[in-house]
Scaffold this active site. Structure first.
Site, PDB file in Angstrom:
ATOM      1  N   SER A 100       0.808  -1.217   0.000  1.00 42.25           N
ATOM      2  CA  SER A 100       0.000   0.000   0.000  1.00 42.25           C
ATOM      3  C   SER A 100       0.842   1.267   0.000  1.00 42.25           C
ATOM      4  O   SER A 100       1.986   1.292   0.464  1.00 42.25           O
ATOM      5  CB  SER A 100      -0.902  -0.001   1.241  1.00 42.25           C
ATOM      6  OG  SER A 100      -0.139  -0.217   2.409  1.00 42.25           O
ATOM      7  N   GLN A 128       1.735   4.188   1.881  1.00 38.81           N
ATOM      8  CA  GLN A 128       1.685   4.210   3.340  1.00 38.81           C
ATOM      9  C   GLN A 128       2.774   5.094   3.911  1.00 38.81           C
ATOM     10  O   GLN A 128       3.697   5.530   3.227  1.00 38.81           O
ATOM     11  CB  GLN A 128       1.869   2.786   3.881  1.00 38.81           C
ATOM     12  CG  GLN A 128       3.210   2.159   3.506  1.00 38.81           C
ATOM     13  CD  GLN A 128       3.340   0.737   4.016  1.00 38.81           C
ATOM     14  OE1 GLN A 128       4.007   0.516   5.014  1.00 38.81           O
ATOM     15  NE2 GLN A 128       2.710  -0.212   3.328  1.00 38.81           N
ATOM     16  N   HIS A 153       4.614   5.707   8.224  1.00 39.47           N
ATOM     17  CA  HIS A 153       4.618   5.251   9.611  1.00 39.47           C
ATOM     18  C   HIS A 153       4.687   6.472  10.524  1.00 39.47           C
ATOM     19  O   HIS A 153       5.416   7.435  10.228  1.00 39.47           O
ATOM     20  CB  HIS A 153       5.798   4.321   9.863  1.00 39.47           C
ATOM     21  CG  HIS A 153       5.847   3.175   8.905  1.00 39.47           C
ATOM     22  ND1 HIS A 153       4.834   2.245   8.803  1.00 39.47           N
ATOM     23  CD2 HIS A 153       6.760   2.821   7.978  1.00 39.47           C
ATOM     24  CE1 HIS A 153       5.140   1.362   7.866  1.00 39.47           C
ATOM     25  NE2 HIS A 153       6.300   1.700   7.345  1.00 39.47           N
ATOM     26  N   LYS A 185       7.915   3.485  13.767  1.00 45.62           N
ATOM     27  CA  LYS A 185       8.365   2.390  12.921  1.00 45.62           C
ATOM     28  C   LYS A 185       9.273   2.884  11.790  1.00 45.62           C
ATOM     29  O   LYS A 185       8.994   2.669  10.613  1.00 45.62           O
ATOM     30  CB  LYS A 185       7.156   1.642  12.343  1.00 45.62           C
ATOM     31  CG  LYS A 185       7.489   0.318  11.663  1.00 45.62           C
ATOM     32  CD  LYS A 185       6.255  -0.242  10.960  1.00 45.62           C
ATOM     33  CE  LYS A 185       6.584  -1.495  10.173  1.00 45.62           C
ATOM     34  NZ  LYS A 185       5.467  -1.955   9.340  1.00 45.62           N
ATOM     35  N   GLU A 213      12.134   2.395   9.202  1.00 50.37           N
ATOM     36  CA  GLU A 213      12.501   1.100   8.638  1.00 50.37           C
ATOM     37  C   GLU A 213      13.524   1.228   7.519  1.00 50.37           C
ATOM     38  O   GLU A 213      13.637   2.263   6.866  1.00 50.37           O
ATOM     39  CB  GLU A 213      11.260   0.366   8.121  1.00 50.37           C
ATOM     40  CG  GLU A 213      10.570   1.045   6.957  1.00 50.37           C
ATOM     41  CD  GLU A 213       9.248   0.366   6.580  1.00 50.37           C
ATOM     42  OE1 GLU A 213       8.579  -0.184   7.464  1.00 50.37           O
ATOM     43  OE2 GLU A 213       8.890   0.411   5.392  1.00 50.37           O
ATOM     44  N   HIS A 224       5.595   5.972   1.072  1.00 53.05           N
ATOM     45  CA  HIS A 224       6.295   4.965   0.273  1.00 53.05           C
ATOM     46  C   HIS A 224       5.361   3.818  -0.060  1.00 53.05           C
ATOM     47  O   HIS A 224       4.284   3.670   0.516  1.00 53.05           O
ATOM     48  CB  HIS A 224       7.526   4.436   1.008  1.00 53.05           C
ATOM     49  CG  HIS A 224       7.226   3.772   2.319  1.00 53.05           C
ATOM     50  ND1 HIS A 224       6.974   4.486   3.481  1.00 53.05           N
ATOM     51  CD2 HIS A 224       7.128   2.458   2.671  1.00 53.05           C
ATOM     52  CE1 HIS A 224       6.748   3.651   4.473  1.00 53.05           C
ATOM     53  NE2 HIS A 224       6.822   2.410   4.020  1.00 53.05           N
ATOM     54  N   ARG A 255      -2.289   3.731   5.992  1.00 50.12           N
ATOM     55  CA  ARG A 255      -2.449   3.395   4.571  1.00 50.12           C
ATOM     56  C   ARG A 255      -3.411   4.356   3.875  1.00 50.12           C
ATOM     57  O   ARG A 255      -4.332   4.883   4.497  1.00 50.12           O
ATOM     58  CB  ARG A 255      -2.965   1.969   4.416  1.00 50.12           C
ATOM     59  CG  ARG A 255      -2.053   0.901   5.001  1.00 50.12           C
ATOM     60  CD  ARG A 255      -2.637  -0.488   4.820  1.00 50.12           C
ATOM     61  NE  ARG A 255      -1.772  -1.521   5.364  1.00 50.12           N
ATOM     62  CZ  ARG A 255      -1.809  -1.943   6.620  1.00 50.12           C
ATOM     63  NH1 ARG A 255      -2.682  -1.405   7.457  1.00 50.12           N
ATOM     64  NH2 ARG A 255      -0.979  -2.879   7.030  1.00 50.12           N
ATOM     65  N   LYS A 297      -6.990  -3.084   2.481  1.00 48.45           N
ATOM     66  CA  LYS A 297      -7.105  -2.847   3.915  1.00 48.45           C
ATOM     67  C   LYS A 297      -7.644  -1.449   4.189  1.00 48.45           C
ATOM     68  O   LYS A 297      -7.815  -0.627   3.283  1.00 48.45           O
ATOM     69  CB  LYS A 297      -5.736  -3.042   4.586  1.00 48.45           C
ATOM     70  CG  LYS A 297      -5.200  -4.462   4.497  1.00 48.45           C
ATOM     71  CD  LYS A 297      -3.869  -4.603   5.222  1.00 48.45           C
ATOM     72  CE  LYS A 297      -3.358  -6.029   5.162  1.00 48.45           C
ATOM     73  NZ  LYS A 297      -2.053  -6.194   5.864  1.00 48.45           N
TER      74      LYS A 297
END
Length: 422
Positions: A108, A110, A112, A135, A137, A276, A295, A301
């Protein structure tokens, strides 16, 4: 625990976007390591392999049949006093989560949340945002890997607005005018960030009938080969995403975000509030110990467009901003490469040991989780008086304050080791 290095059992996640059967490195590693009760179905997707202590899907210590967090809680020296103090790991939870991802369909659009936003979202919507942690990453390519990553420089977005009428139709003339003025300026100041936010928000909140009509026209134009020169780099991506998610607003993000293509051994880092979407490939992924995702597109979702729009940084820059430059791993020889993103929760070292050679790592202040992605060998410690045999797909834990030596046999040994230091 009786030993400071021991094997752990990861968990497999089957999401719709994962690669099918043994085409997935997740399934390959799980099969090679002989995970109990794991049988590959060639028609099923295998998306993620989780290695860590996150309560959603914690790793288990097979020798005692208990979750890794319980083991670490009872044996705090395995984490190390400094890490426990810095990251409040008294409960045995590690500050990072290590994964393998195998991506067939795009994930997706999205971002964080940062730490403070994560706490607020968790308090307000604990059924959706299930932990109060941030989060950040890092994605490290195992195979050729593509992704949408961070906002494009403003002049590039402005160019798309001028040559892609279907994209421009989602933005009002007044918003487009302010954005073009901002794009012509050399400074990404507060006014420019607001102009970028206005464009992104206008696209992501466009009326469904409007954006679907424009997307249909865009796809038809690209299928007919009528793209402009400036659109050629994203034409195939638009058509691919439309096949995967027909009529989805997230497809228009190709005109807003950098399209990056990584080769094995290359990596990107995404901090809080950076939009991203991973598109394809197999990667090692490491993040702070969280599963919080906001998202807004390319997903079946729940979409939370208001929170996504309000929490992004709106930093516009070339994709190189997100690249993680590898460097030699301090204290090791030529067989170890360090990927050290600008956050304290984790770093990752790639260890590539030729056949019949070995590589020694110095003691690290914090704990590690490692996975063998290729080959066979062993890891030894305590002056090599103790060792653990290793083979492809196996995952193991390394205690804090412990030097370790990796030895390759056969065709060599490749290990990815995630760790934290205080």
């Amino acid at each position: 625990m009786a030993t400071p290095i021991f094997k752990i059992t990861p968990t497999v996640q089957q999401y719709d976007w994962g690669k099918l059967g043994l085409s997935s490195k997740v399934a390959q590693f799980a099969t090679a390591a002989g995970l109990a009760d794991f049988v590959v179905d060639d028609s099923s997707p295998y998306a993620e392999l989780w290695m860590g202590t996150h309560p959603k899907s914690p790793s288990v210590v097979p020798s005692i049949g208990k979750p890794l967090s319980q083991c670490l809680n009872k044996n705090p020296t395995l984490i190390g006093e400094a890490v426990i103090k810095k990251f409040s790991s008294e409960d045995g939870n590690l500050p990072f989560l290590f994964k393998v991802l195998a991506i067939e369909k795009a994930l997706s659009i999205q971002s964080h949340p940062d730490l403070e936003t994560a706490k607020v979202l968790h308090t307000q919507q604990p059924d959706i945002y299930k932990d109060p942690n941030h989060k950040p990453e890092m994605a490290l390519a195992l195979t050729p890997f593509t992704a949408l990553c961070g906002f494009l420089p403003l002049p590039q977005i402005a160019a798309y607005l001028s040559v892609t009428p279907e994209f421009a139709a989602l933005v009002t003339p007044s918003i487009a005018k302010r954005f073009n003025l901002a794009a012509a300026s050399a400074d990404l100041d507060a006014e420019a960030k607001q102009a970028l936010k206005d464009v992104f928000s206008a696209v992501m909140t466009a009326e469904e009938t409007e954006f679907k009509a424009q997307l249909k026209a865009l796809v038809a134009r690209y299928q007919a080969g009528n793209e402009r020169d400036e659109e050629r780099d994203v034409k195939d991506l638009v058509l691919k995403l439309d096949e995967q998610f027909p009529g989805d607003i997230g497809i228009f993000c190709v005109y807003l975000l950098n399209y990056v293509k990584l080769q094995p051994g290359e990596a990107i880092f995404l901090g809080a509030g950076e939009p991203h979407a991973y598109v394809s490939g197999d990667i090692m992924e490491c993040m702070a110990n969280s599963d919080n995702v906001i998202r807004a597109g390319l997903t079946p979702k729940l979409r939370d467009i208001p929170n996504l729009v309000s929490t992004l940084t709106y930093t516009a820059a070339p994709a190189t901003k997100h690249r993680v430059q590898p460097s030699p791993f301090p204290g090791a020889s030529t067989y170890s490469t360090l990927y050290d993103p600008p956050i304290p929760e984790f770093s990752v070292v790639q260890v590539v040991v030729p056949a019949e050679h070995h590589e020694s790592h110095p003691a690290l202040e914090g704990p590690s989780i490692a996975i063998v992605t290729e080959g066979n060998g062993s890891v030894s410690w305590g002056g090599k008086s103790d060792s653990l045999e290793l083979s492809k797909g196996e995952v193991f834990f390394v205690s804090a304050d412990l030097a370790a030596t990796f030895t390759a046999v056969g065709e060599g040994l490749v290990v990815y080791r995630a760790f934290v230091e205080a």
